[in-house]
Design an enzyme around this catalytic site. Structure first.
Site, mmCIF file in Angstrom:
data_model
loop_
_atom_site.group_PDB
_atom_site.id
_atom_site.type_symbol
_atom_site.label_atom_id
_atom_site.label_comp_id
_atom_site.label_asym_id
_atom_site.label_seq_id
_atom_site.Cartn_x
_atom_site.Cartn_y
_atom_site.Cartn_z
ATOM 1 N N GLY A 13 69.298 30.700 78.544
ATOM 2 C CA GLY A 13 68.643 31.472 77.481
ATOM 3 C C GLY A 13 68.450 32.914 77.911
ATOM 4 N N ARG A 86 79.285 20.026 84.128
ATOM 5 C CA ARG A 86 79.305 18.867 83.208
ATOM 6 C C ARG A 86 79.890 19.329 81.889
ATOM 7 N NH1 ARG A 86 74.059 18.755 85.105
ATOM 8 N NH2 ARG A 86 73.287 19.533 83.105
ATOM 9 N N ASP A 123 67.308 27.751 86.343
ATOM 10 C CA ASP A 123 67.615 26.686 87.317
ATOM 11 C C ASP A 123 69.013 26.097 87.099
ATOM 12 O OD1 ASP A 123 66.796 25.460 84.975
ATOM 13 O OD2 ASP A 123 65.876 23.760 86.005
ATOM 14 N N THR A 145 64.145 33.978 83.778
ATOM 15 C CA THR A 145 63.700 33.097 82.703
ATOM 16 C C THR A 145 62.355 33.570 82.176
ATOM 17 O OG1 THR A 145 62.818 30.923 82.117
ATOM 18 C CG2 THR A 145 62.849 31.409 84.437
ATOM 19 N N ASP A 147 60.374 31.540 81.088
ATOM 20 C CA ASP A 147 59.484 30.401 81.353
ATOM 21 C C ASP A 147 58.734 30.522 82.679
ATOM 22 O OD1 ASP A 147 60.674 29.370 79.052
ATOM 23 O OD2 ASP A 147 62.171 28.244 80.190
ATOM 24 N N ASP A 149 59.550 29.383 85.466
ATOM 25 C CA ASP A 149 59.481 28.066 86.113
ATOM 26 C C ASP A 149 60.450 27.915 87.279
ATOM 27 O OD1 ASP A 149 61.816 28.035 84.665
ATOM 28 O OD2 ASP A 149 61.455 26.124 83.669
ATOM 29 N N ARG A 191 59.479 25.398 78.202
ATOM 30 C CA ARG A 191 60.030 24.140 78.720
ATOM 31 C C ARG A 191 58.927 23.260 79.303
ATOM 32 N NH1 ARG A 191 65.409 24.375 82.039
ATOM 33 N NH2 ARG A 191 64.030 25.319 83.553
HETATM 34 O O1 F6P Z 1 64.489 28.559 78.985
HETATM 35 C C1 F6P Z 1 64.247 29.468 77.970
HETATM 36 C C2 F6P Z 1 63.961 28.777 76.665
HETATM 37 O O2 F6P Z 1 63.619 29.764 75.728
HETATM 38 C C3 F6P Z 1 62.890 27.680 76.726
HETATM 39 O O3 F6P Z 1 61.580 28.194 76.765
HETATM 40 C C4 F6P Z 1 63.209 26.870 75.507
HETATM 41 O O4 F6P Z 1 62.790 25.538 75.635
HETATM 42 C C5 F6P Z 1 64.726 26.955 75.431
HETATM 43 O O5 F6P Z 1 65.114 28.090 76.180
HETATM 44 C C6 F6P Z 1 65.252 27.073 74.031
HETATM 45 O O6 F6P Z 1 66.626 27.037 74.051
HETATM 46 P P1 F6P Z 1 67.577 27.397 72.801
HETATM 47 O O7 F6P Z 1 67.863 28.863 72.908
HETATM 48 O O8 F6P Z 1 68.767 26.572 73.016
HETATM 49 O O9 F6P Z 1 66.822 27.072 71.558
#
Ligand code: F6P
Length: 366
Positions: A13, A86, A123, A145, A147, A149, A191
């Site tokens: 993301g 994968r 990650d 990120t 997040d 995390d 997340r």
């Molecule tokens: O890891 C970044 C993040 O924005 C998370 O907080 C969220 O769960 C996920 O990506 C959302 O992903 P997508 O862009 O596929 O909706």
């Protein structure tokens, strides 16, 4: 072997600050006389050649990286699909199986005489970077990120911008919640970690903060709403992380029609409905979602991203690879990629942030 040509990939993301990393990496590399290329959309440019008639690499010169430090997103694109470890392949009978395509990346780097990779991501990207490094590619990882995390680094760029924006949203929601005597539930990304919800909830004076690290009991949340009502505050702001879950319950996922993938999301709606029933109060739901990933990086994230990008190039110039740059204030240090991907960084229950919030009377639903 001396480095002459490097490539940058941004994966997962997007997060505010990616362009600042691209700029710093590019300028620091050009400064050393190296050539720099961006791989389009994570590794998609390389693994899905039919979709990239213009080629998988885009040259990054001084011109391409001019005036991009303050821009959100990533000029070379990103994806959180098609993990090369994968990679999904659809058989003739319609079944999907996953194959490891990292050898193709190694071969392509050799064919294009690319000497090293700067891999910017979370990650998932660091796990791919580690696999490529173990296959002999010179890789330096840059943690990214919203997040926050990623383990082994005190901070990732993008997080501070997300928290600042979420805080501003909470400020705005306070006035409308108060005027209408409502309970407003605000769902935030993050997340399986509660960093964004916790930090913005604390700075935005939320009454309730629900995070994955502390399973919640909605009766306790309702009790907090009553308690406020008794003391004359007829509204409440309930912040929930997308990864929050009830005691003994499950995470909430949504299945996206486009790729049939399950992603976290939807817990806010459940909480909002349940609180309406439990308290009899009018509730509203706001899902901040991808708004948290957009916009201009704040000054802190710009600096962190620029420092990370420049440090990645310094590492390569010093012959270091198989590592991730990481913040260890006041320094940027290097940690082995293998160590960086062991586990995600969640909020410790004895965190001073949690203790502070509890001292201020914030309810965690426990
Ligand atoms: O890891 C970044 C993040 O924005 C998370 O907080 C969220 O769960 C996920 O990506 C959302 O992903 P997508 O862009 O596929 O909706």
């Amino acid at each position: 072997m001396k480095i002459k040509k490097i490539a940058i990939s941004t994966g997962g993301g997007d997060a505010p600050g990616l362009n600042a990393v691209i700029r710093a990496t590019t300028l620091a590399a050009l400064h050393r006389g190296w050539e720099v290329f961006g791989i389009r959309d994570g590794y998609n440019g390389l693994l899905l050649p039919d979709q990239y008639p213009q080629g998988w690499l885009t040259p990054l010169t001084r011109n391409e990286v001019r005036g991009i430090t303050h821009l959100g997103g990533t000029i070379i694109g990103t994806t959180n699909k098609n993990n090369p470890l994968r990679f999904p392949i659809r058989d003739a009978d319609g079944n999907v199986r996953q194959i490891d395509r990292t050898d193709e990346i190694i071969d392509a780097f050799q064919a294009f005489e690319l000497d090293a990779l700067v891999s910017v991501g979370g990650d998932g990207s660091m796990t791919i970077a580690n696999a490529l490094s173990q296959k002999g590619l010179r890789v330096v990882g840059v943690p990214k990120t919203i997040d926050n995390d990623l383990d082994q680094t005190v901070a990732t760029f993008g997080f501070e911008t997300a928290v600042t924006f979420a805080t501003e949203c909470l400020d705005r929601l306070h006035t409308t919640a108060e005027s209408h005597h409502r309970v407003i539930v605000v769902e935030m990304m993050g997340r399986y970690a509660g960093w964004i919800a916790l930090e913005s909830g604390l700075s935005g004076s939320a009454d309730v903060i629900l995070i994955p690290e502390i399973p919640y009991n909605l009766e306790k949340v309702a009790e907090k709403v009553y308690e406020r009502e008794r003391s004359g505050s007829k509204f409440a702001i309930v912040v929930t992380a997308e990864g929050a879950k009830p005691v003994g319950g499950e995470l909430t996922f949504k299945t996206h029609l486009i790729d049939n993938q399950k992603r976290l999301g939807g817990v806010g709606a459940k909480i909002s409905d349940a609180l309406r029933q439990l308290t009899g109060k009018e509730t509203r739901l706001v899902v901040l979602g991808h708004l948290l990933r957009g916009g201009s990086p704040c000054a802190y994230d710009r600096q962190l991203a620029l420092r990370f990008g420049a440090a990645a190039v310094r590492a390569l110039a010093e012959g270091k690879h198989g590592i991730m740059v990481a913040l260890d204030p006041p320094k940027v240090k290097y940690v082995p990629l293998s160590k960086a991907t062991h586990r995600i960084k969640t909020v410790p229950l004895d965190s001073d942030l949690i203790l502070t919030a509890r001292d201020l009377g914030v309810c965690f639903g426990d």
